[in-house]
Design a protein around this motif. Structure first.
Motif, PDB file in Angstrom:
ATOM      1  N   ASN A 115      -4.089  -4.059  -8.569  1.00 18.45           N
ATOM      2  CA  ASN A 115      -3.443  -2.857  -8.055  1.00 18.45           C
ATOM      3  C   ASN A 115      -4.121  -1.631  -8.661  1.00 18.45           C
ATOM      4  O   ASN A 115      -3.600  -1.000  -9.583  1.00 18.45           O
ATOM      5  N   HIS A 171      -2.505  -1.051  -3.157  1.00 18.21           N
ATOM      6  CA  HIS A 171      -2.565   0.245  -3.821  1.00 18.21           C
ATOM      7  C   HIS A 171      -1.152   0.802  -3.864  1.00 18.21           C
ATOM      8  O   HIS A 171      -0.863   1.867  -3.323  1.00 18.21           O
ATOM      9  N   SER A 214       2.473   4.103  -2.015  1.00 21.94           N
ATOM     10  CA  SER A 214       2.309   4.709  -3.342  1.00 21.94           C
ATOM     11  C   SER A 214       3.632   5.060  -3.996  1.00 21.94           C
ATOM     12  O   SER A 214       3.656   5.445  -5.173  1.00 21.94           O
ATOM     13  N   SER A 251      -4.375   1.379  -8.019  1.00 19.84           N
ATOM     14  CA  SER A 251      -3.804   2.724  -7.863  1.00 19.84           C
ATOM     15  C   SER A 251      -2.553   2.959  -8.702  1.00 19.84           C
ATOM     16  O   SER A 251      -2.093   4.093  -8.808  1.00 19.84           O
ATOM     17  N   TYR A 287       0.823  -1.211   0.000  1.00 19.14           N
ATOM     18  CA  TYR A 287       0.000   0.000   0.000  1.00 19.14           C
ATOM     19  C   TYR A 287       0.854   1.257   0.000  1.00 19.14           C
ATOM     20  O   TYR A 287       0.394   2.322   0.370  1.00 19.14           O
TER      21      TYR A 287
END
Length: 795
Positions: free
Chosen positions: A141, A119, A95, A143, A93
């Motif tokens: 995924n 994400h 980014s 994101s 998660y």
């Protein structure tokens, strides 16, 4: 974490060194593991960043999905060695980081049955010359990127799936290589597959790309891609987007349900399509832009546009090659525009085109060979100055207008046919030019060749038949016609002799151009003469009646058509059955002449072939030979003697079947151009007609040729005597009749051929006898006597 246990089992050492241990964390277990060990993980969630820097195997103790790696930040799994990971759930998660990262020249990793959720910036990243195999893995995924390869990495994906990605499903960059087999990429954004940078390569086999918010495949910056047996559908952008010298090859692929372009190419990109289909697209199937950009399609099908744009758009100097393709159910099929733009189209069909099948403008060029346009608004439209090209052996049928040439366009058409146009077959206006060589305008409702505005169109040996308004219409002087013919032109009366003026007259205006002279259709004698020769044949009473019935039906049908009435749809192909030498070839020749005289056939010539002319020695050669014989017979009669040899009783591996199948298709595609007559023994021809389900339906009737009687054979011999200036004495005639009665009438009996052979033998024996006379008279040199008959055979 103490409640979890990780077991390490040494698998690579010798038996006396085998050991096992249990640890509280994955980090402790991996630190204790040696190369080749197996790390078995009990069910649970491990909130740690896992590093595999040695060749070990990591797997769950109780099956897929029972172990999750879910660190609070960073990368869930990093692999820098030849490790194997099975059936883990890897969550990320962060980014700014990949959920799984495999990197380094020593990372020859294998992931089997793993699932990546999160994400993260990237679901799985492979880089720095790593070599990876992923089998049965899934990436979700939403994101970031699904899969990213970079830094000359090599990865193979088998039965994998990218089920969601906020950016591209697969990105292959910086010279990396990806090979995907039986994998799916869907619900991604930007592109299903993104290829960029020189040396980058993606090969997809049996894969599916769909539900993409963007392009299915986007290739740029000299990247390479190859898709085999793949499907791309339901994307919001283009199916394929290529730019900046990218190269993409699709084999046996399917592109469908695309709201934009199926393929959009720019910047010297190259696309190669083989045996692929494109359908249900909103803007264009192929949009090809810029000099150096090129598309080549072979054996492809383009159909069912949902928008109002040309299916193929070639502009700004781009190149297109279509070979053996089919385009149908489209608003416009092919638009080529701008100077240096070129389309080369061979053996391709255009059908059910609402507007123009081919449009050429702004100085573009097309080369079409053996193409077919059917059911279109306009077959081909050459729109303006500099636009042109060459059309060879093309057929245009059931269109509003066949060919339009305007505003200085100057194409060349050779051996092309326009059939059944609602308006003009060929229309030239507004300073259009055009060269038409041996072209035909047939059965149109308007003019055949309609040239207005004094256009300097050149027509050489062109032919117009059965056009409702006129074959040729030139509203002003300007067109140049040589050797052209039409069935609506009466022979010109001899011109009156006009005295030549002794004093030349000076005129201020341009020299007058004489209007071109169109001649009536020549090349065949009147039907009455050919029918008289048919009637003069010895015997064959039933055959003559059958042929006359067919001729009457065809003749009256044509007159009904000229009167605006419906004509009966007649199949003119025939089956001739009977023994050798019964006149089948002669009747076939006369039948072709009569049909030509009636305007049903263009030339009426006879092309006689047998099995040896049609059947080749290897696969594919038979179809080529059959096509060549059929083409030779265009405008006339193709006579296939002993046709039953193409369908032997034990012919499972015989190439004759290929000849029959090819013939059936040609008879359907060119039903008005060639009359086919097949001949042979009665029983054997029944087997021949049963060799192909569509064969018997192609022939209108069977004409039976009976054997000649003894008296008819005598009449044939008498005819030979008259033709060669011999005399047959009455005693000789009686002896000859008796001789014919003794001949055995088996399958090899030659009928008329036998009568001619007997006559030739008599001539030889006559010469031997007369040569012994010291001073033979004229009567001696002509008279055949009983002694000249062949000697009876000794049995």
């Amino acid at each position: 974490m103490s409640e979890h246990r990780v077991r390490v089992t040494q698998d690579s050492g010798s038996r006396w060194r085998r050991r096992a241990g249990e640890y509280a964390t994955l980090a402790e277990a991996l630190a204790a593991a040696e190369p080749g060990d197996t790390v078995t993980v009990r069910p649970g969630v491990f909130r740690e960043n896992v590093l595999l820097d040695k060749p070990v195997t990591v797997l769950p103790a109780e099956g897929p999905g029972t172990v999750r790696i879910d660190p609070p930040s960073g990368t869930a799994l990093t692999v820098t060695a030849g490790a194997t990971v099975r059936d883990l759930v890897l969550e990320g998660y962060d980014s700014s980081a990949a959920a799984v990262r495999i990197a380094g020249p020593g990372a020859t990793a294998t992931l089997i049955g793993c699932r990546v959720d999160g994400h993260a910036a990237v679901g799985i990243e492979v880089g720095e010359r790593a070599e990876v195999l992923l089998t049965g893995c899934t990436v979700n995924n939403p994101s970031g990127l699904g899969l990213r390869l970079r830094g000359a990495a090599v990865a193979r994906f088998e039965d994998c799936e990218v089920s969601a990605a906020g950016q591209a499903g697969l990105a292959v960059l910086e010279g990396a290589s990806a090979r995907l087999h039986r994998s799916r990429l869907h619900h991604a954004a930007g592109a299903g597959v993104l290829l960029s940078d020189a040396g980058s390569l993606a090969e997809l086999t049996g894969c599916e790309i769909y539900e993409i918010r963007g392009s299915g495949v986007q290739a740029e910056s000299r990247a390479l891609g190859r898709l085999t047996d793949c499907e791309i559908h339901r994307v919001t952008g283009n199916g394929l987007t290529l730019d900046t010298e990218a190269e993409l090859e699709l084999i046996d692929c399917r592109l469908r349900d695309l709201p934009e372009n199926a393929a959009d190419l720019r910047g010297r990109a190259t696309l190669t399509l083989e045996r692929s289909t494109i359908r249900s697209f909103g803007r264009g199937a192929l949009s090809v832009w810029d000099s150096g950009t090129a598309v080549s399609a072979t054996g492809c099908e383009i159909e069912d546009s949902t928008g109002d744009y040309p299916a193929i758009w070639v502009s700004d100097g781009a190149r297109l090659t279509l070979t053996d393709c089919a385009l149908h159910d489209l608003p416009d099929a092919l638009f080529v525009l701008d100077r240096d733009s070129r389309a080369t189209v061979t053996d391709t069909s255009f059908s059910r085109i609402r507007s123009s099948a081919v449009s050429v403008s702004s100085g573009a060029t097309v080369e079409l060979a053996r193409c077919r346009v059917q059911e279109a608004g306009t077959g081909l439209w050459f729109r303006d100055h500099g636009s042109g090209g060459t059309l060879t052996d093309c057929e245009i049928s059931e269109v509003a207008t066949g060919v339009i040439v305007t505003k200085g366009a100057d194409p060349v058409l050779r051996a092309c046919v326009v059939r059944g146009s609602a308006e003009a077959a060929v229309y030239v206006s507004a300073q259009g030019r055009g060269t038409f060589e041996e072209c035909r305008a047939l059965q149109g409702k308007g003019f055949g060749f309609h040239v207005i505005d004094g256009c300097r169109t050149v027509l050489t040996r062109c032919r117009a038949e059965q056009n409702r308004r006129a074959g040729f219409e030139f509203s002003e002087p300007g067109p140049l016609a040589e050797g052209c013919t039409s069935d609506d032109v009466a022979p010109a009366a001899p011109a009156e002799t006009v005295p030549v003026q002794r004093t030349a007259q000076l005129t201020a205006g341009p020299p007058l151009v004489a209007p071109p002279q169109i001649a009536p259709i020549p090349d065949c004698r009147p039907a009455e003469e050919a029918l008289a020769e048919l009637d003069a044949l010895i015997g064959l009473a039933t055959v003559k009646q059958e042929v006359r019935t067919l001729i009457d039906l065809i003749s009256v049908g044509r007159r009904r058509q000229q009167a605006g009435l419906k004509a009966p749809s007649l199949r003119r192909h025939l089956v001739f059955t009977g023994s050798p030498g019964t006149g089948k070839t002669t009747v076939a020749r006369l039948y072709g002449e009569i049909l030509a005289a009636l305007g049903v056939l263009q030339r009426g010539h006879l092309v006689e072939v047998a099995r040896v002319d049609l059947v080749g020695e290897h696969i594919g050669s038979t179809a080529i030979r059959t096509q060549a014989s059929f083409d030779q017979a265009r405008g006339g009669v193709l006579f296939i003697d002993e046709a039953y040899t193409l369908a032997p009783e034990d012919g499972a591996r015989d190439f004759g079947r290929e000849a029959i199948d090819t013939l059936v298709k040609l008879m359907e595609d060119h039903r008005d151009e060639v009359v086919v007559i097949v001949a042979g023994y009665t029983a054997e021809m029944e087997r021949f007609l049963a060799a192909n389900p569509g064969l018997s339906s192609r022939f209108s009737r069977t004409v039976a040729f009976p054997d000649y009687s003894d008296s008819e054979l005598l009449e044939i011999a008498r005819t030979q005597c008259l033709e060669h200036e011999y005399q047959l004495a009455e005693p000789t005639a009686h002896a000859l009749l008796a001789h014919f009665a003794t001949l055995h009438r088996g399958p090899t009996f030659g009928n008329g051929r036998t009568a001619r052979q007997v006559f030739e033998t008599m001539v030889e024996r006559h010469a031997m006898r007369v040569a012994q006379l010291p001073d033979p008279s004229t009567e001696d040199l002509q008279l055949l006597v009983p002694a000249d008959l062949p000697l009876p055979r000794v049995t």
